[in-house]
Design a protein around this motif. Structure first.
Motif, PDB file in Angstrom:
ATOM      1  N   CYS A 163       0.828  -1.138   0.023  1.00 19.84           N
ATOM      2  CA  CYS A 163      -0.107   0.064   0.034  1.00 19.84           C
ATOM      3  C   CYS A 163       0.846   1.336   0.007  1.00 19.84           C
ATOM      4  N   ALA A 164       1.965   1.246   0.788  1.00 24.34           N
ATOM      5  CA  ALA A 164       2.928   2.331   0.849  1.00 24.34           C
ATOM      6  C   ALA A 164       3.273   2.750  -0.547  1.00 24.34           C
ATOM      7  N   ILE A 165       3.961   1.509  -1.160  1.00 26.24           N
ATOM      8  CA  ILE A 165       4.652   1.968  -2.590  1.00 26.24           C
ATOM      9  C   ILE A 165       3.606   2.373  -3.686  1.00 26.24           C
ATOM     10  N   THR A 166       2.315   2.075  -3.484  1.00 17.80           N
ATOM     11  CA  THR A 166       1.490   2.333  -4.366  1.00 17.80           C
ATOM     12  C   THR A 166       1.096   3.786  -4.415  1.00 17.80           C
TER      13      THR A 166
ATOM     14  N   SER B 280      10.657   2.071   5.883  1.00 15.06           N
ATOM     15  CA  SER B 280      10.602   1.730   7.297  1.00 15.06           C
ATOM     16  C   SER B 280      10.344   3.012   8.251  1.00 15.06           C
ATOM     17  N   LYS B 281      10.673   4.191   7.780  1.00 12.58           N
ATOM     18  CA  LYS B 281      10.458   5.397   8.608  1.00 12.58           C
ATOM     19  C   LYS B 281       8.658   5.514   8.456  1.00 12.58           C
ATOM     20  N   LYS B 282       8.211   5.219   7.156  1.00 10.45           N
ATOM     21  CA  LYS B 282       6.896   5.589   7.038  1.00 10.45           C
ATOM     22  C   LYS B 282       5.957   4.703   7.826  1.00 10.45           C
ATOM     23  N   LEU B 283       6.349   3.541   8.103  1.00 10.12           N
ATOM     24  CA  LEU B 283       5.604   2.317   8.591  1.00 10.12           C
ATOM     25  C   LEU B 283       5.930   2.185  10.150  1.00 10.12           C
ATOM     26  N   GLY B 284       7.018   2.867  10.374  1.00 12.25           N
ATOM     27  CA  GLY B 284       7.655   2.919  11.825  1.00 12.25           C
ATOM     28  C   GLY B 284       7.991   1.274  12.217  1.00 12.25           C
TER      29      GLY B 284
END
Length: 89
Positions: free
Chosen positions: A9-12, A22-26
């Motif tokens: 989901c993050a890279i879409t 790593s930072k975005k998802l903690g």
């Protein structure tokens, strides 16, 4: 798995490198590295670049099936509402 779905989901939304994910998802960098290897080996994401700053993108297979993926995620989230887990922010 929950972490892999969050990475997808993050890279879409935006292509990201391992550290950005790593930072975005903690989550721990090594955890992201492991899950990226799994996603790559299953043809769900593709890597552009060589080295530390590699960006990850959804594969053509994933991109062509995003509406179905999001539909499944929404159904799962409804069932998991009690746990408050969210794949998509």
């Amino acid at each position: 798995r929950y972490t892999r779905m969050r990475i997808l989901c993050a890279i879409t939304e935006d292509p990201l490198n391992t550290l950005e994910i790593s930072k975005k998802l903690g989550l721990d960098y090594k955890t992201i590295q492991h899950n990226i290897r799994v996603l790559e080996s299953n043809g769900l994401i593709v890597r552009e670049g060589e080295g530390y700053g590699d960006l990850f993108f959804p594969s053509d297979l994933l991109s062509s099936n995003l509406p179905t993926l999001y539909k499944v995620i929404r159904n799962v989230e409804r069932k998991l509402e009690k746990s408050k887990k969210k794949y998509i922010e």
